[in-house]
Write an enzyme that holds these catalytic residues in place. Structure first.
Site, PDB file in Angstrom:
ATOM      1  N   LYS A  44      44.339  36.340  39.486  1.00  0.00           N
ATOM      2  CA  LYS A  44      44.015  35.558  40.716  1.00  0.00           C
ATOM      3  C   LYS A  44      44.771  33.910  40.409  1.00  0.00           C
ATOM      4  CE  LYS A  44      39.722  35.999  40.420  1.00  0.00           C
ATOM      5  NZ  LYS A  44      38.218  35.894  41.338  1.00  0.00           N
ATOM      6  N   LYS A  46      44.167  31.785  38.921  1.00  0.00           N
ATOM      7  CA  LYS A  46      43.070  30.852  38.105  1.00  0.00           C
ATOM      8  C   LYS A  46      42.884  30.963  36.238  1.00  0.00           C
ATOM      9  CE  LYS A  46      39.486  30.502  41.527  1.00  0.00           C
ATOM     10  NZ  LYS A  46      38.230  31.330  41.950  1.00  0.00           N
TER      11      LYS A  46
END
Length: 132
Positions: A44, A46
């Site tokens: 993602k 992240k």
């Protein structure tokens, strides 16, 4: 027993997270948190400050949380709902409509976000202090 399921990264835990967990638990009897794993966070794009194991330990110490499972992929949600006999799926309203496909399996509720706090804002504020 009504089971509730929510997902998140829960990094840099703050009162907005606690508010979400409390409101989710208030909807049922048993709260399961799908915690984004470190490898999934990388997919993602992240990066968490705390490792999966540390975030899991923190979540497990919160009185509203009954169980923590690892979120490894976007497509595991249907399987988690079915395998854990989930009655209610809960997410913040910034995800409104994104998980409506789960309505075939359980009730889906989008809760309002807590105003005035977010992990992104905390990280932004910390970064500005370091690079002032």
């Amino acid at each position: 027993m009504r089971k509730v399921l929510t997902y998140g990264t829960f990094d840099l835990l703050h009162w907005g997270h606690i508010n979400l967990l409390k409101r989710a638990k208030d909807l049922g009897d048993y709260l399961i948190v799908g915690l984004s794993g470190d490898e999934f966070n990388a997919i993602k794009n992240k990066k968490s400050y705390h490792s999966f194991d540390n975030r899991k330990m923190i979540l497990e110490s919160i009185r509203y949380v009954d169980e923590v499972i690892e979120e490894k992929s976007w497509d595991q949600k249907v399987r988690d709902v079915v395998d854990h006999n989930v009655d209610i799926f809960v997410m913040g309203d910034d995800w409104e409509g994104k998980f409506d496909f789960l309505k075939d399996y359980c009730e889906v509720i989008y809760l309002p976000r807590t105003l005035g706090i977010s992990t992104s804002q905390i990280k932004k504020d910390l970064f500005s202090v370091n690079n002032g």
